[in-house]
Design an enzyme around this catalytic site. Structure first.
Site, short mmCIF file in Angstrom:
data_model
loop_
_atom_site.label_atom_id
_atom_site.label_comp_id
_atom_site.label_asym_id
_atom_site.label_seq_id
_atom_site.Cartn_x
_atom_site.Cartn_y
_atom_site.Cartn_z
N ASN A 102 -2.79 -0.88 -6.92
CA ASN A 102 -1.99 -0.93 -8.21
C ASN A 102 -0.71 -1.55 -7.91
O ASN A 102 0.26 -0.80 -7.41
CB ASN A 102 -2.09 0.49 -8.93
CG ASN A 102 -1.01 0.38 -10.28
OD1 ASN A 102 -0.91 -0.72 -10.50
ND2 ASN A 102 -0.58 1.51 -10.83
N TRP A 103 -0.51 -2.81 -8.27
CA TRP A 103 0.64 -3.32 -7.77
C TRP A 103 1.88 -3.27 -8.79
O TRP A 103 2.90 -3.53 -8.52
CB TRP A 103 0.39 -5.16 -7.81
CG TRP A 103 -0.07 -5.39 -6.66
CD1 TRP A 103 -0.78 -4.79 -5.71
CD2 TRP A 103 -0.28 -6.84 -6.10
NE1 TRP A 103 -1.24 -5.30 -4.59
CE2 TRP A 103 -0.99 -6.76 -4.92
CE3 TRP A 103 -0.24 -8.09 -6.78
CZ2 TRP A 103 -1.38 -7.81 -4.39
CZ3 TRP A 103 -0.56 -9.11 -5.95
CH2 TRP A 103 -1.02 -9.05 -4.87
N LYS A 104 1.47 -2.63 -9.91
CA LYS A 104 2.59 -2.53 -11.24
C LYS A 104 3.17 -3.62 -11.60
O LYS A 104 2.64 -4.87 -11.08
CB LYS A 104 3.49 -1.33 -10.47
CG LYS A 104 2.71 -0.07 -10.14
CD LYS A 104 3.55 1.31 -9.96
CE LYS A 104 2.53 2.29 -9.27
NZ LYS A 104 3.18 3.56 -9.49
N GLU A 135 2.53 5.97 -15.93
CA GLU A 135 3.80 5.09 -16.27
C GLU A 135 3.78 4.67 -17.87
O GLU A 135 4.44 4.48 -18.44
CB GLU A 135 3.96 4.12 -15.33
CG GLU A 135 4.65 4.68 -14.16
CD GLU A 135 4.20 3.94 -12.70
OE1 GLU A 135 3.66 2.83 -12.71
OE2 GLU A 135 4.31 4.81 -11.75
N GLY A 137 4.68 7.50 -6.28
CA GLY A 137 5.97 6.70 -5.58
C GLY A 137 7.18 7.61 -5.22
O GLY A 137 8.29 6.92 -5.10
N HIS A 143 -2.48 5.15 -17.23
CA HIS A 143 -1.60 5.42 -16.07
C HIS A 143 -0.52 6.30 -16.41
O HIS A 143 0.13 6.07 -17.62
CB HIS A 143 -1.18 4.12 -15.36
CG HIS A 143 -0.49 4.30 -13.94
ND1 HIS A 143 0.82 4.69 -14.18
CD2 HIS A 143 -0.99 4.32 -12.81
CE1 HIS A 143 0.98 4.91 -12.78
NE2 HIS A 143 -0.05 4.59 -11.97
N SER A 165 1.45 8.21 -3.47
CA SER A 165 1.77 8.09 -1.97
C SER A 165 0.61 7.96 -0.87
O SER A 165 0.82 8.82 0.20
CB SER A 165 2.84 9.32 -1.81
OG SER A 165 3.99 9.11 -2.55
N GLU A 172 -4.16 11.47 -10.33
CA GLU A 172 -2.70 10.92 -9.68
C GLU A 172 -1.56 12.38 -10.20
O GLU A 172 -0.99 12.05 -11.27
CB GLU A 172 -2.24 9.69 -10.28
CG GLU A 172 -3.17 8.71 -9.95
CD GLU A 172 -2.62 7.44 -9.67
OE1 GLU A 172 -2.47 6.81 -8.58
OE2 GLU A 172 -2.09 7.04 -10.80
P1 PGA Z 1 1.97 5.22 -5.23
O1 PGA Z 1 1.55 5.05 -6.71
O2 PGA Z 1 0.93 4.94 -4.26
O3 PGA Z 1 3.16 4.33 -5.07
O4 PGA Z 1 2.54 6.64 -5.46
C1 PGA Z 1 0.33 5.27 -6.99
C2 PGA Z 1 0.04 4.68 -8.72
O5 PGA Z 1 0.93 4.90 -9.42
O6 PGA Z 1 -1.06 4.31 -9.01
#
Ligand code: PGA
Length: 272
Positions: A29-31, A116, A192, A114, A232, A186
Site C-alpha cells: 500500500n503506497w498511500k 487512514e 507507520g 483503511h 510496520s 491492521e
Molecule cells: P505500514 O503501513 O506498513 O507503513 O505500517 C501499513 C498500512 O497502513 O497498510
C-alpha cells in the site's frame, strides 16, 4: 549434537517448509507517495523479477499512476489495485474514482476501510459495505481493513469492535460472496509507527478472527477468507509473522515503497 541443536534444526526445517509451501498474499500500500519517475523506476525493477507462482503479489499505487502499472505489468505476475473507489457508477462526485475506472486500468484489488480513510475522511463501516458490494459486482477483490487504536486496545472490548467492523463491512453482500473478500487486520498503533504487533499477538488475534468467521458464516466460508496482517511489516519481522497461525499474508505500507525491500520481503515469503 545436543537437544538444543536438534530442536534448532527441526525448527529451521519447519520454517523452510512453511515458507516454501504456504501461499501468501503480499500487498503493498503506497498511500500518497512517489513521483511519476519514481514509479517508473520501481516498475522497471520489479517487472521482470521472478516472484514465483506460489504467492499473490499486489501493489496499490495512487490512482493517477495506474496507467503506468497497466503498461509495465502486462506480462508480469504482479497484480495491482487502487487504494480507494467511490461506491457509485458515475456522476457528480468531484474528486472521486469509480470502480469502472479502476477496472479500466486493470485493477484486480481495491483497499476498503483503511484506518487512514476512516480517521481522516470519516469513512464508516456502512460506507465500506457499499464499496464492497459494488466491487464484488465488478469482480474486483476488496481488501477490507480493520483495526483498533491504542485506547480501544487498552480500555475497551476491542475484539468486539473488530467483529463489528467485519459484520457491518460485509453486511451488503450475500454469505456466499464473503470468501471473495480479503480481510486485513491492521492495529492502528502499529501502522507507520515502527511498532509491530508481536507474532503471538498477531496469532492470537488472527485465530480469534478465524474462529469468529467460522462460527458466524460457517466452516466452508469462514475458513477461506484470507486474513492479512498489516502494521510496520518489514524484512526483519516478516518471517516470524508469517509463521503465526491463520496469517494468510501481509498489507505492507512503508516497506513496499522501495523495490529492493519489497523484493526482499517476497523472497523471504518464498523461502529463498
Ligand atoms: P505500514 O503501513 O506498513 O507503513 O505500517 C501499513 C498500512 O497502513 O497498510
Amino acid at each position: 549434537m545436543n537437544k538444543l541443536d536438534i530442536e534448532e534444526i527441526v525448527r529451521k526445517e519447519i520454517v523452510d517448509t512453511v515458507l516454501k509451501t504456504q501461499e501468501f498474499i503480499v500487498a503493498g500500500n503506497w498511500k500518497m507517495n512517489k513521483t511519476k519517475q519514481e514509479v517508473q523506476s520501481f516498475l522497471n525493477d520489479i517487472k521482470d523479477y521472478d516472484f514465483g507462482s506460489k504467492n499473490t503479489v499486489i501493489v496499490t499505487p495512487p490512482s493517477p499512476y495506474l496507467y503506468l502499472f497497466e503498461e509495465a505489468l502486462r506480462y508480469s505476475t504482479v497484480l495491482y489495485g487502487a487504494q480507494n473507489v467511490f461506491p457509485k457508477e458515475s456522476g457528480a462526485y468531484t474528486g472521486e474514482v469509480s470502480v469502472d475506472m479502476a477496472k479500466d486500468f486493470g485493477c484486480k484489488y481495491v483497499l476498503v476501510g483503511h484506518s487512514e480513510r476512516r480517521s481522516l475522511f470519516g469513512e464508516c463501516n456502512e460506507f465500506a459495505s457499499k464499496k464492497i458490494r459494488i466491487l464484488l459486482q465488478n469482480n474486483i477483490t476488496p481488501i477490507l481493513c480493520i483495526g483498533e487504536n491504542l485506547d480501544q486496545r487498552k480500555y475497551e472490548n476491542y475484539k468486539q469492535f473488530l467483529v463489528t467492523q467485519i459484520v457491518e463491512g460485509l453486511s451488503r453482500i450475500e454469505e456466499k460472496e464473503i470468501s471473495k473478500v480479503v480481510i486485513a487486520y491492521e492495529p492502528i498503533w502499529a501502522i507507520g509507527t515502527g511498532e509491530t504487533a508481536s507474532p503471538e499477538q498477531v496469532e492470537n488475534l488472527h485465530m480469534f478472527l478465524r474462529n469468529f468467521l467460522v462460527e458466524r458464516y460457517g466452516e466452508n466460508i469462514g475458513k477461506d477468507v484470507p486474513l492479512l496482517y498489516g502494521g510496520s511489516v518489514k524484512p526483519s519481522n516478516v518471517k516470524e509473522l508469517a509463521l503465526a497461525q491463520s496469517v494468510s499474508g501481509f498489507l505492507i505500507g512503508g516497506a513496499s515503497l522501495d523495490a529492493q525491500t519489497f523484493i526482499e520481503i517476497n523472497d523471504i515469503l518464498n523461502g529463498k
